[in-house]
Design an enzyme around this catalytic site. Structure first.
Site, mmCIF file in Angstrom:
data_model
loop_
_atom_site.group_PDB
_atom_site.id
_atom_site.type_symbol
_atom_site.label_atom_id
_atom_site.label_comp_id
_atom_site.label_asym_id
_atom_site.label_seq_id
_atom_site.Cartn_x
_atom_site.Cartn_y
_atom_site.Cartn_z
ATOM 1 N N LYS A 58 0.834 -1.209 0.000
ATOM 2 C CA LYS A 58 0.000 0.000 0.000
ATOM 3 C C LYS A 58 0.868 1.260 0.000
ATOM 4 C CE LYS A 58 -4.435 1.034 1.946
ATOM 5 N NZ LYS A 58 -5.377 0.784 3.029
ATOM 6 N N LYS A 62 19.186 1.440 14.293
ATOM 7 C CA LYS A 62 19.819 1.560 15.610
ATOM 8 C C LYS A 62 19.268 0.469 16.507
ATOM 9 C CE LYS A 62 21.470 5.571 14.250
ATOM 10 N NZ LYS A 62 21.024 5.453 12.871
ATOM 11 N N GLY A 101 23.367 8.660 13.618
ATOM 12 C CA GLY A 101 23.066 10.074 13.869
ATOM 13 C C GLY A 101 23.712 10.585 15.131
ATOM 14 N N SER A 137 20.171 12.206 13.945
ATOM 15 C CA SER A 137 19.616 12.931 12.800
ATOM 16 C C SER A 137 18.156 12.555 12.627
ATOM 17 C CB SER A 137 20.404 12.611 11.528
ATOM 18 O OG SER A 137 20.297 11.241 11.221
ATOM 19 N N ALA A 153 15.233 12.392 9.580
ATOM 20 C CA ALA A 153 15.103 12.359 8.119
ATOM 21 C C ALA A 153 14.445 13.620 7.581
ATOM 22 C CB ALA A 153 14.309 11.123 7.693
ATOM 23 N N LYS A 162 21.339 5.617 23.124
ATOM 24 C CA LYS A 162 21.014 7.046 23.225
ATOM 25 C C LYS A 162 19.564 7.303 23.625
ATOM 26 C CE LYS A 162 20.095 7.780 18.312
ATOM 27 N NZ LYS A 162 18.687 7.509 18.433
#
Length: 191
Positions: free
Chosen positions: A13, A84, A112, A114, A116, A167
């Site tokens: 989908k 991660k 990261g 980070s 996206a 993290k």
């Protein structure tokens, strides 16, 4: 960076919507997918003979996806892992999981912090890549580097992966600490 890219979309989908809209409305709304990105639902069509693979799947899907990829990729691919975490049942690093499933691969970890959506908006971002093969890490550094996306290399693969896995746990604990009214000393102790 203008590279020709094959994008594999797992969910049928989502694939149909992304092809129609040229946008991933579910995970990255508002970001147009450039024309140099070809979109596939069939993994074989997307990965056949490729020498560079960016594996950006949830950590619980890394082994299954790497296993499927193994028969499609080239003879000595570089697999770049962006997931991660640790494997759920074995607690193995994800690079170890990929090495087990695609033994001919050079594994590079891209980590990261980070987001996206910020990368897509050209908001300055720094990440690190690490590998047992630093030439492969440097190749990936060159592949991804641009004015708004800085990639550093680091030879400590275990440290990079462990840091990426831990993290969020540390961030949650620091948030709970702040919510309880504790100060910087407590956050520093957690970190």
């Amino acid at each position: 960076n203008g590279h020709r890219v094959n994008l594999w979309v797992y969910d049928k989908k989502d694939y149909e919507t992304i092809v129609k809209e040229r946008e991933n409305i579910r995970y990255l709304p508002g970001v147009s997918i450039p024309s140099n990105i070809d979109i596939y639902h069939n993994l074989n069509d997307a990965a056949e003979g490729q020498e560079l693979i960016l594996l950006a799947v949830p950590s619980h899907a890394v082994r299954e996806t790497a296993n499927k990829l193994a028969s499609y990729v080239g003879e000595s691919p570089i697999v770049i892992n962006a997931a991660k975490g640790l494997e759920e049942k074995t607690y193995k690093l994800l690079s170890q999981v990929i090495e087990e499933e695609i033994p001919q691969a050079k594994v590079v970890v891209l980590s990261g912090p980070s987001h996206a959506e910020e990368v897509a908006q050209d908001i300055p971002t720094t990440v690190v890549c690490s590998s047992k093969d630093m030439k492969a890490a440097e190749q990936i550094q060159d592949l991804f580097m641009c004015p708004s996306f800085r990639v550093y290399t680091n030879p400590d693969l275990t440290g990079v992966e462990t840091g990426g896995a831990l993290k969020n746990i540390i961030a949650l604990a620091a948030g709970i600490s702040a919510g309880l009214g504790y100060g910087d000393n407590t956050k520093a102790a957690i970190m």
